[in-house]
Design a protein around this motif. Structure first.
Motif, PDB file in Angstrom:
ATOM      1  N   MET A  30       0.785  -1.225   0.000  1.00  0.00           N
ATOM      2  CA  MET A  30       0.000   0.000   0.000  1.00  0.00           C
ATOM      3  C   MET A  30       0.819   1.278   0.000  1.00  0.00           C
ATOM      4  O   MET A  30       0.295   2.347  -0.321  1.00  0.00           O
ATOM      5  CB  MET A  30      -0.939   0.020   1.205  1.00  0.00           C
ATOM      6  N   CYS A  31       2.098   1.216   0.340  1.00  0.00           N
ATOM      7  CA  CYS A  31       2.890   2.442   0.458  1.00  0.00           C
ATOM      8  C   CYS A  31       3.767   2.692  -0.755  1.00  0.00           C
ATOM      9  O   CYS A  31       4.659   3.520  -0.717  1.00  0.00           O
ATOM     10  CB  CYS A  31       3.762   2.390   1.718  1.00  0.00           C
ATOM     11  N   SER A  32       3.542   1.996  -1.814  1.00  0.00           N
ATOM     12  CA  SER A  32       4.336   2.208  -3.015  1.00  0.00           C
ATOM     13  C   SER A  32       3.458   2.040  -4.240  1.00  0.00           C
ATOM     14  O   SER A  32       2.575   1.199  -4.278  1.00  0.00           O
ATOM     15  CB  SER A  32       5.510   1.207  -3.073  1.00  0.00           C
ATOM     16  N   ASP A  33       3.709   2.891  -5.246  1.00  0.00           N
ATOM     17  CA  ASP A  33       2.938   2.789  -6.484  1.00  0.00           C
ATOM     18  C   ASP A  33       3.281   1.514  -7.236  1.00  0.00           C
ATOM     19  O   ASP A  33       2.485   0.996  -8.004  1.00  0.00           O
ATOM     20  CB  ASP A  33       3.218   4.008  -7.374  1.00  0.00           C
ATOM     21  N   SER A  34       4.480   1.017  -7.043  1.00  0.00           N
ATOM     22  CA  SER A  34       4.923  -0.197  -7.710  1.00  0.00           C
ATOM     23  C   SER A  34       5.234  -1.263  -6.666  1.00  0.00           C
ATOM     24  O   SER A  34       5.984  -1.010  -5.714  1.00  0.00           O
ATOM     25  CB  SER A  34       6.175   0.086  -8.563  1.00  0.00           C
ATOM     26  N   LEU A  35       4.652  -2.451  -6.843  1.00  0.00           N
ATOM     27  CA  LEU A  35       4.903  -3.533  -5.897  1.00  0.00           C
ATOM     28  C   LEU A  35       6.377  -3.918  -5.900  1.00  0.00           C
ATOM     29  O   LEU A  35       6.954  -4.209  -4.846  1.00  0.00           O
ATOM     30  CB  LEU A  35       4.035  -4.753  -6.253  1.00  0.00           C
ATOM     31  N   ILE A  36       7.002  -3.905  -7.076  1.00  0.00           N
ATOM     32  CA  ILE A  36       8.422  -4.256  -7.179  1.00  0.00           C
ATOM     33  C   ILE A  36       9.273  -3.269  -6.387  1.00  0.00           C
ATOM     34  O   ILE A  36      10.179  -3.660  -5.636  1.00  0.00           O
ATOM     35  CB  ILE A  36       8.870  -4.278  -8.658  1.00  0.00           C
ATOM     36  N   LYS A  37       8.977  -1.966  -6.527  1.00  0.00           N
ATOM     37  CA  LYS A  37       9.744  -0.959  -5.792  1.00  0.00           C
ATOM     38  C   LYS A  37       9.502  -1.088  -4.294  1.00  0.00           C
ATOM     39  O   LYS A  37      10.411  -0.872  -3.488  1.00  0.00           O
ATOM     40  CB  LYS A  37       9.375   0.441  -6.277  1.00  0.00           C
ATOM     41  N   GLY A  38       8.262  -1.427  -3.917  1.00  0.00           N
ATOM     42  CA  GLY A  38       7.975  -1.654  -2.511  1.00  0.00           C
ATOM     43  C   GLY A  38       8.770  -2.817  -1.957  1.00  0.00           C
ATOM     44  O   GLY A  38       9.302  -2.758  -0.841  1.00  0.00           O
ATOM     45  N   PHE A  54      22.456  10.371   1.830  1.00  0.00           N
ATOM     46  CA  PHE A  54      22.698  10.207   0.383  1.00  0.00           C
ATOM     47  C   PHE A  54      21.926   9.013  -0.164  1.00  0.00           C
ATOM     48  O   PHE A  54      21.356   9.075  -1.260  1.00  0.00           O
ATOM     49  CB  PHE A  54      24.199  10.025   0.114  1.00  0.00           C
ATOM     50  N   VAL A  55      21.913   7.919   0.606  1.00  0.00           N
ATOM     51  CA  VAL A  55      21.186   6.719   0.165  1.00  0.00           C
ATOM     52  C   VAL A  55      19.691   7.026   0.037  1.00  0.00           C
ATOM     53  O   VAL A  55      19.043   6.626  -0.941  1.00  0.00           O
ATOM     54  CB  VAL A  55      21.407   5.556   1.161  1.00  0.00           C
ATOM     55  N   GLY A  56      19.132   7.738   1.002  1.00  0.00           N
ATOM     56  CA  GLY A  56      17.722   8.093   0.949  1.00  0.00           C
ATOM     57  C   GLY A  56      17.394   8.950  -0.259  1.00  0.00           C
ATOM     58  O   GLY A  56      16.355   8.758  -0.911  1.00  0.00           O
ATOM     59  N   TYR A  57      18.272   9.908  -0.561  1.00  0.00           N
ATOM     60  CA  TYR A  57      18.048  10.759  -1.740  1.00  0.00           C
ATOM     61  C   TYR A  57      18.080   9.923  -3.023  1.00  0.00           C
ATOM     62  O   TYR A  57      17.273  10.129  -3.936  1.00  0.00           O
ATOM     63  CB  TYR A  57      19.107  11.855  -1.800  1.00  0.00           C
ATOM     64  N   LEU A  58      18.997   8.951  -3.083  1.00  0.00           N
ATOM     65  CA  LEU A  58      19.068   8.063  -4.248  1.00  0.00           C
ATOM     66  C   LEU A  58      17.797   7.228  -4.374  1.00  0.00           C
ATOM     67  O   LEU A  58      17.258   7.057  -5.485  1.00  0.00           O
ATOM     68  CB  LEU A  58      20.295   7.146  -4.122  1.00  0.00           C
ATOM     69  N   ILE A  66      14.810   8.058  -3.326  1.00  0.00           N
ATOM     70  CA  ILE A  66      13.737   8.941  -3.787  1.00  0.00           C
ATOM     71  C   ILE A  66      13.834   9.152  -5.290  1.00  0.00           C
ATOM     72  O   ILE A  66      12.824   9.138  -6.008  1.00  0.00           O
ATOM     73  CB  ILE A  66      13.802  10.290  -3.046  1.00  0.00           C
ATOM     74  N   CYS A  67      15.049   9.343  -5.790  1.00  0.00           N
ATOM     75  CA  CYS A  67      15.243   9.519  -7.234  1.00  0.00           C
ATOM     76  C   CYS A  67      14.795   8.283  -8.011  1.00  0.00           C
ATOM     77  O   CYS A  67      14.323   8.393  -9.152  1.00  0.00           O
ATOM     78  CB  CYS A  67      16.704   9.819  -7.542  1.00  0.00           C
ATOM     79  N   LEU A  68      14.925   7.103  -7.396  1.00  0.00           N
ATOM     80  CA  LEU A  68      14.520   5.854  -8.040  1.00  0.00           C
ATOM     81  C   LEU A  68      13.034   5.560  -7.837  1.00  0.00           C
ATOM     82  O   LEU A  68      12.528   4.559  -8.344  1.00  0.00           O
ATOM     83  CB  LEU A  68      15.352   4.691  -7.498  1.00  0.00           C
ATOM     84  N   GLY A  69      12.347   6.418  -7.087  1.00  0.00           N
ATOM     85  CA  GLY A  69      10.910   6.232  -6.863  1.00  0.00           C
ATOM     86  C   GLY A  69      10.572   5.203  -5.806  1.00  0.00           C
ATOM     87  O   GLY A  69       9.466   4.662  -5.795  1.00  0.00           O
TER      88      GLY A  69
END
Length: 496
Positions: free
Chosen positions: A159-167, A420-424, A426-429
């Motif tokens: 539920m917290c990600s638009d993409s299940l794979i990214k979640g 830095f990891v968190g920013y990366l 976010i950039c990856l969605g």
């Protein structure tokens, strides 16, 4: 009742608790009203400052920041169409159009009033449900805790990600971070890469500050050159007009029930509850066409649900030791910093703390209502503070807070690296929620799974002798599988 009375006694017998309650709400509203500064960030930043306080004092302050931060997001959502917190996005849909119609005071009054109702409803739910759930959870074994933690993680992934794979990627990354350090079962060092400082695992405070505070500073610093709209505001009313509220009670009821119910489910949080409440209120409304055009019902559903989720999320935290949302996962750090383990034993060993949490949450909602409306002009001025002044202060607080926990620079470097990891990510969605919940729930899943297997001599079939664990595992599987099936079916229909 004895627990609640103990809470009143501990909170009101200590003047410092009252002062910290007011201070926490004030700070929380500031964090909530400034876009990019969330309630989670506020709670995370103030955890180190509670180290020298009494446990009740520290928890009172953190819960007050939590309540103020979640509610404060409605200020900018209503006035400039920018949600101060992610969960206030649905308030933008009707709050800002109402402001453009020349009714900013009414919109803010409705939002704050509904925040009070939602928070108060969930406070009573916390007092009524938590003690009973704690009694039930005392009968839980390793399989049950494993299943509940697994369900919480699967719900977040779904539920917290638009993409299940990214979640899933975010959750796996969080699980890997959670394995760093000495294994609690076998005593073997894992993923320390020769750094003795990692033997005790990665500091949850350093991780939280890195992924939220430092990442947010990196992200928003790229937009410092862009002009920010200045908020102009004249006055508000302490009680919303009855003419605006007469059609809102159905939406308020929906927000109370949905918000509290969603909050009890581990790991979901405000975003899902406000979405469900807003859509359901629009479905049952007599004037659904007005939603999105300055409808008071839309503000009522969003803000009631938003704040009702808070109390619901505290229930699994104090009863099971499992965070109900992202901010309560940070609150676990506030407990652990005093050597306290949230869960059913907290009731029997520290009933005054549990009562203090309940009372502090109830009182924080009352203080939030009075303070947010009474000091609305001051909060609006704070929203206009330049980010170039605000961000250096945030970074300084982060460094000071992380360093003072263990008096070592290693934790500061961990915070910066994860910034830095968190920013990366976010950039990856990739959402932060699966990462954080993977880090929090991963060690619990592994610990209870291995304990259960050891007691069952490695027999996985033993889990099916426990109906509660089977129920939660089935729910966990459904949350992951159902979205995949739906997507496959929809894709097939599209081709046809």
């Amino acid at each position: 009742m004895q627990t609640i009375l103990l809470g009143f006694q501990y909170v009101f017998s200590d003047p410092m608790c009252i002062a910290l309650l007011a201070l926490g709400v004030f700070v929380g509203i500031i964090f909530g009203s400034i876009p990019g500064l969330t309630a989670t960030l506020g709670v995370t930043l103030f955890i180190p400052f509670t180290y020298t306080m009494q446990p009740v004092q520290g928890l009172v302050m953190l819960i007050a920041v939590y309540v103020g931060g979640i509610s404060g997001g409605l200020i900018t959502a209503t006035l400039i169409n920018i949600p101060g917190t992610p969960s206030s996005i649905y308030t933008c849909f009707d709050g800002y159009p109402m402001t453009k119609k020349g009714k900013p005071a009414q919109a803010l009054a409705i939002g704050v009033f509904c925040s009070l109702i939602g928070g108060t409803f969930s406070a009573f739910a916390l007092m009524a449900i938590a003690p009973q759930l704690a009694k039930v959870s005392l009968s839980f074994g390793s399989w049950e805790y494993f299943a509940v933690a697994l369900m919480g993680l699967s719900v977040v992934v779904a539920m917290c990600s638009d993409s299940l794979i990214k979640g899933l990627i975010g959750a796996v990354f969080g699980l890997l971070i959670g394995t760093v350090g000495i294994d609690s079962i076998s005593g073997v060092s894992r993923l320390t890469f020769g750094f003795w400082q990692l033997q005790g695992g990665i500091s949850s405070t350093a991780l939280m500050m890195g992924l939220f505070a430092i990442t947010e500073v990196f992200n928003q610093s790229l937009e410092l050159h862009k002009p920010r709209p200045k908020i102009e505001f004249k006055k508000t009313t302490l009680i919303p007009p009855f003419s605006e509220m007469k059609s809102c009670w159905k939406a308020i009821g929906i927000g109370c029930v949905i918000g509290t119910g969603i909050g009890i489910l581990p790991g979901i949080g405000q975003n899902a509850s406000t979405l469900i409440s807003y859509n359901l209120a629009r479905t049952v409304s007599k004037t659904p066409q007005e939603f999105g055009h300055g409808c008071p019902e839309g503000i009522s559903a969003s803000e009631t649900s938003n704040n009702a989720t808070n109390g619901g999320a505290l229930i699994p935290l104090v009863c099971l030791g499992i965070p109900g949302d992202l901010t309560t996962s940070a609150l676990i750090g506030g407990l652990m910093i005093h050597g306290l383990q949230p869960g059913p034993l907290l009731y029997s060993q520290h009933p005054e703390l549990v009562g203090g949490i309940m009372v502090a949450y109830f009182m924080a909602n009352v203080v939030m209502y009075v303070m947010e409306l009474g000091l609305m002009k001051a909060f609006v001025r704070m929203v206009n503070v330049k980010l170039s002044f605000l961000f250096p202060a945030i970074v300084a607080c982060c460094v000071l807070g992380v360093y003072t926990l263990n008096n070592r620079m290693f934790d500061v470097w961990v915070m910066i690296i994860f910034g830095f990891v968190g920013y990366l990510l976010i950039c990856l969605g990739i959402d932060m929620a699966p990462v954080i919940l993977g880090f929090i729930l991963g060690p619990l899943i592994e610990k209870y799974m291995r304990m259960a297997l050891i007691s069952a001599n490695g027999n996985w079939a033993d889990m099916f002798n426990r109906p509660v664990s089977v129920f939660f595992v089935v729910i966990a599987i459904l949350f992951v599988v159902v979205p995949v099936i739906k997507k496959t079916v929809t894709h097939g229909k599209g081709k046809a």
